[in-house]
Each structure stands twice: as structure tokens, then as C-alpha cells.
Write an enzyme that holds these catalytic residues in place. Structure first.
Site, mmCIF file in Angstrom:
data_model
loop_
_atom_site.group_PDB
_atom_site.id
_atom_site.type_symbol
_atom_site.label_atom_id
_atom_site.label_comp_id
_atom_site.label_asym_id
_atom_site.label_seq_id
_atom_site.Cartn_x
_atom_site.Cartn_y
_atom_site.Cartn_z
ATOM 1 N N TYR A 118 -13.107 14.188 -19.510
ATOM 2 C CA TYR A 118 -13.460 12.772 -19.348
ATOM 3 C C TYR A 118 -14.615 12.685 -18.338
ATOM 4 O O TYR A 118 -14.589 13.340 -17.292
ATOM 5 C CB TYR A 118 -12.231 12.004 -18.862
ATOM 6 C CG TYR A 118 -12.527 10.571 -18.503
ATOM 7 C CD1 TYR A 118 -12.750 9.639 -19.505
ATOM 8 C CD2 TYR A 118 -12.614 10.164 -17.180
ATOM 9 C CE1 TYR A 118 -13.046 8.315 -19.182
ATOM 10 C CE2 TYR A 118 -12.903 8.852 -16.844
ATOM 11 C CZ TYR A 118 -13.122 7.935 -17.853
ATOM 12 O OH TYR A 118 -13.419 6.643 -17.535
ATOM 13 N N LYS A 162 -5.135 2.655 -20.571
ATOM 14 C CA LYS A 162 -5.297 2.871 -22.002
ATOM 15 C C LYS A 162 -3.981 2.557 -22.722
ATOM 16 O O LYS A 162 -3.508 1.441 -22.676
ATOM 17 C CB LYS A 162 -5.783 4.304 -22.247
ATOM 18 C CG LYS A 162 -6.918 4.739 -21.307
ATOM 19 C CD LYS A 162 -8.215 3.995 -21.538
ATOM 20 C CE LYS A 162 -9.228 4.172 -20.416
ATOM 21 N NZ LYS A 162 -9.574 5.537 -20.067
ATOM 22 N N ARG A 210 0.820 -1.227 0.000
ATOM 23 C CA ARG A 210 0.000 0.000 0.000
ATOM 24 C C ARG A 210 0.846 1.265 0.000
ATOM 25 O O ARG A 210 0.382 2.323 -0.420
ATOM 26 C CB ARG A 210 -0.988 0.020 1.178
ATOM 27 C CG ARG A 210 -1.826 1.307 1.174
ATOM 28 C CD ARG A 210 -3.012 1.308 2.113
ATOM 29 N NE ARG A 210 -2.694 0.830 3.435
ATOM 30 C CZ ARG A 210 -2.004 1.519 4.356
ATOM 31 N NH1 ARG A 210 -1.556 2.728 4.079
ATOM 32 N NH2 ARG A 210 -1.764 0.995 5.522
ATOM 33 N N ASP A 267 -4.280 15.900 -18.083
ATOM 34 C CA ASP A 267 -4.540 14.480 -18.317
ATOM 35 C C ASP A 267 -4.009 14.183 -19.716
ATOM 36 O O ASP A 267 -4.569 14.633 -20.717
ATOM 37 C CB ASP A 267 -6.049 14.221 -18.211
ATOM 38 C CG ASP A 267 -6.424 12.759 -18.453
ATOM 39 O OD1 ASP A 267 -5.672 12.051 -19.152
ATOM 40 O OD2 ASP A 267 -7.487 12.332 -17.976
HETATM 41 C C1 LIG Z 1 -10.197 6.193 -19.045
HETATM 42 C C2 LIG Z 1 -9.813 7.599 -18.735
HETATM 43 C C3 LIG Z 1 -9.715 8.042 -17.416
HETATM 44 C C4 LIG Z 1 -10.049 7.155 -16.222
HETATM 45 O O1 LIG Z 1 -9.163 6.096 -16.124
HETATM 46 P P1 LIG Z 1 -9.482 4.690 -15.381
HETATM 47 O O2 LIG Z 1 -8.219 3.942 -15.562
HETATM 48 O O3 LIG Z 1 -10.678 4.096 -16.051
HETATM 49 O O4 LIG Z 1 -9.771 5.027 -13.956
HETATM 50 C C5 LIG Z 1 -9.312 9.353 -17.197
HETATM 51 N N1 LIG Z 1 -9.038 10.180 -18.233
HETATM 52 C C6 LIG Z 1 -9.139 9.785 -19.514
HETATM 53 C C7 LIG Z 1 -8.826 10.758 -20.601
HETATM 54 C C8 LIG Z 1 -9.528 8.494 -19.811
HETATM 55 O O5 LIG Z 1 -9.636 8.115 -21.094
#
Ligand SMILES: *Cc1c(COP(=O)(O)O)cnc(C)c1O
Length: 382
Positions: free
Chosen positions: A102, A199, A48, A174
Site C-alpha cells: 500500500y 475499508k 486517548r 495487513d
Molecule cells: C487504505 C489502506 C491503508 C491505510 O488506511 P487509512 O485508513 O487510509 O489510514 C493501509 N493498507 C491498505 C491495504 C489500505 O487499503
């Protein structure tokens, strides 16, 4: 000597000496580790506390590939985003945020944060002249995305770090859609870059993970917050992300090429209306994307001509999987009006440019001729 990204993806963060000679990073399943005289709670080795050998190797690799001082891996993209925002904003803080975000992030800001006394003002990232009006005495940070979903817009993100410097704000981005191959925000002055590593960074649609990369002092603040909040990545998932990262360049280059070719094909097809992809010269943000990014990414969206049914097209496609998410090796298709944006009232959604017939494609690494061939047969069958 400074090495290229492709090389760092393979070699950065690998343990030296190699653990028992292992060429591939082993998985450390131990939850706790023998004490070695640590004085601080955060220095005890424990899953953790995000400091097992698997976390450490990954942190070094992630920091290196995006040219950050430090990095932190988290249990999901949302864990990275929520932990970083809570670390930076504090009680009573105010955030400037891009108006198209998002969905999960948008809900966090509008639904959860007010309960903690955190306020948000949404701004149009395409209109930098409007930003300073939104700054307040308690504004602490400015949060944007490198490319928006599903219209793949690119705002004036290059002006965000300078603006933040002037107003003493933390700049956060992001960078999930661009990835460090196409855009490295820290080199443009951003303080923190965040990822859903679910992703492209992992790239195989088989884990959920996140990352925070940036200034050492800020990443450490996020680490201590994450240690308390508990959103740590399991070492097995660390291993998969570590392995996935090694092929990021190869995958992303193919995805850049595939998406550009597919966007060009769709734009020339008589059954297709608007195509949203910043690699096309007619996209309103094409010039900015071309200046800032190495490639235009793997996501595009398009509309069919008014009389044609988006659902029929999805049914006629053989290769793409009809599923949410993006960034894996397989091509995915979704209709944002029935998935990611279904919670938004129809009028509001249409005003945002997300029509009922809009189809989003997250392009994979299949051969482009096969992908285009499949879209062609499906469009011609309508
Ligand atoms: C999928 C996504 C998230 C969230 O990510 P998780 O791994 O599903 O928690 C945040 N920002 C963008 C641009 C995303 O495509």
C-alpha cells in the site's frame, strides 16, 4: 460453544448487562471518567488511552472475529500500521517487507523510517527461497499484505509465520483486502493482523479508522505506544465502526460474488485485455488464493485493448463513482497510474505491471446485473 463469524459480528463485545437496557451500544462522549483507584497511568479511563466503553466493546468484537487474543482500534489504518511497526522495531531495528505495498505504508518505510534509524529490505513474497538472504542480526519483523493493490496478487503468505518462527521475527500482515471473512491470519500463525478499518470493516465510506489484532502481549505494547503517540479513535467513529461491523459478512459475501461475476464478464469482453482477479482460474495466484481464502475479495483490475482509452471508459460508466479508496457499499473506479501510483516513475510503474490503461474496480454491493449492464454499455460505447 464456538459460534460462527456472522453471529460474533452481531453479539461479540456487546456490554453485559446491556447499558440501561440499550440494544445498540450507546456513544460515551465523556473525555475523562471518574477515578476508581487506578494505579497505572494506562488504566485511567480517558479517550486517548483507548479504554472508554466504546473502545472496549470494539476491541472485544475485533479480537473475536479474527480469533485474536486482543485487539486495538486506532484513528486510521496508517495509525495502526505505524504504531505497530514502531512498537515492534524499536530504534535501529531492521524490517523485511513485501516489495509491493500500500502506497502510504511504502512511503512510511522508505521516507520516514530512515530518519529514525530503522532499515527496511524489500523481498519478493512469491519467492520464499530468497527470504533468508535478507535476514540480518537486527531484523525484528516481516511485514506482508494478504492481497496486493492493484494487481491483487497473493504471495506465499502461508509460509511467513513458519519462517518468522525459525528466525525469531514478529510476523505482521495487513489484512485489509481479505477481511476476517475471507482470511484469518492469526489462525495461520501470524503474530499481528492490521487493518484499515476505513475499508471493509466499516464498509460505508464515512469514517477513517484502523485496527491491530493479535497476541495479547504484542497488542498491549501497541496500546501503550498508541497512548503516547495519540492516534486514538473518537467514540463517535467507534460507534460507526461498531455498527458497520455487524453487516461485514453480508456485505463481503456480496462483494466476493459481485467481483467474481464482474471479473468473468470483463475477461470475456472483446474490448478488454488482461483482468487481474485471483478468483479467475487464469490468475497466477488462483490456486493459492483458493486454498487460503474463503472468497477472493471485492477488488479487481483490468486493462483495455491497446487502442482504447481508459479515461473514455471511466467517463462512459454511470454507476461506479470515480474515487480512491475501497470497501464501501458503492462501486468505485480509479486509474492507479493517475492516483495511487502516480508518484512512481513511469518506467518503474510499467515494470510493476501498472500500465496507463489499468483500471481498478472496488466492487460494491449493487445488484450484479446492474453493474455488469453498466460496464457492458460503457465498453460497447468505446
Ligand atoms: C487504505 C489502506 C491503508 C491505510 O488506511 P487509512 O485508513 O487510509 O489510514 C493501509 N493498507 C491498505 C491495504 C489500505 O487499503
Amino acid at each position: 460453544m464456538k459460534r460462527n463469524l456472522d453471529t460474533e459480528l452481531i453479539h461479540a463485545g456487546e456490554p453485559r448487562p446491556r447499558i440501561r437496557g440499550a440494544v445498540s451500544m450507546p456513544i460515551f462522549c465523556s473525555a475523562n471518567f471518574e477515578a476508581g483507584g487506578e494505579e497505572s497511568y494506562h488504566d485511567l479511563t480517558y479517550i486517548r488511552l483507548n479504554n472508554t466503553p466504546n473502545h472496549q466493546a470494539l476491541h472485544q468484537k475485533l479480537a473475536t472475529i479474527e480469533n485474536g487474543e486482543a485487539a486495538l482500534v486506532t484513528a486510521s489504518g496508517m495509525a495502526a500500521i505505524s504504531t505497530a511497526l514502531l512498537s515492534v522495531l524499536g530504534n535501529g531495528g531492521h524490517l523485511l517487507a513485501q516489495n509491493c505495498l500500500y502506497g502510504g505504508t511504502h512511503t512510511l518505510l522508505t521516507h520516514d523510517f530512515p530518519e529514525y534509524g530503522i532499515e527496511v529490505t524489500f523481498v519478493d513474497v512469491h519467492r520464499p527461497e530468497s527470504w533468508s538472504d535478507a535476514v540480518r542480526e537486527n531484523t525484528r519483523a516481516f511485514y506482508v499484505e494478504s492481497m496486493t493493490n492493484p494487481l491483487v496478487q497473493v504471495g506465499a503468505i502461508d509460509e511467513v509465520p513458519g519462517f518468522c518462527g525459525k528466525h525469531n521475527l514478529v510476523s505482521m500482515i495487513d489484512n485489509t483486502f481479505a477481511t476476517p471473512l475471507n482470511f484469518r491470519p492469526l489462525e495461520h500463525g501470524f503474530d499481528l493482523s492490521l487493518h484499515s478499518a476505513t475499508k471493509y470493516l466499516n464498509g460505508h465510506s464515512d469514517i477513517v479508522a484502523g485496527a491491530v489484532i493479535g497476541k495479547k502481549q504484542l497488542v498491549e505494547k501497541c496500546l501503550h505506544r498508541l497512548n503516547h503517540l495519540g492516534g486514538s479513535l473518537d467514540p463517535h467513529a467507534c460507534f460507526l465502526l461498531h455498527r458497520g461491523l455487524k453487516t461485514l459478512s453480508l456485505r463481503m459475501e456480496r462483494q466476493n460474488q459481485n467481483a467474481l461475476r464482474l471479473a468473468g464478464f470483463l475477461a470475456s469482453h472483446p474490448s478488454v485485455g488482461r483482468v487481474n482477479y485471483p478468483g479467475l482460474p487464469e490468475h497466477p495466484d488462483h490456486q493459492r488464493a483458493k486454498t487460503l481464502f474463503k472468497g477472493f475479495g471485492g477488488v479487481l483490475s483490468f486493462e483495455l485493448k491497446a487502442e482504447l482509452s481508459a479515461q473514455s471508459l471511466l467517463s462512459a460508466l454511470h454507476l461506479p463513482v470515480s474515487a480512491p479508496s475501497l470497501g464501501g457499499v458503492e462501486t468505485l473506479v480509479t486509474r492507479p497510474s493517475t492516483s495511487s501510483h502516480s508518484g512512481i516513475p513511469r518506467d518503474e510503474r510499467l515494470q510493476m505491471g501498472i500500465s496507463d490503461s489499468l483500471i481498478r474496480v472496488a466492487v460494491g454491493i449493487e445488484h450484479p446485473d446492474d453493474l455488469i449492464g453498466d460496464f457492458e454499455q460503457a465498453l460497447n460505447s468505446l
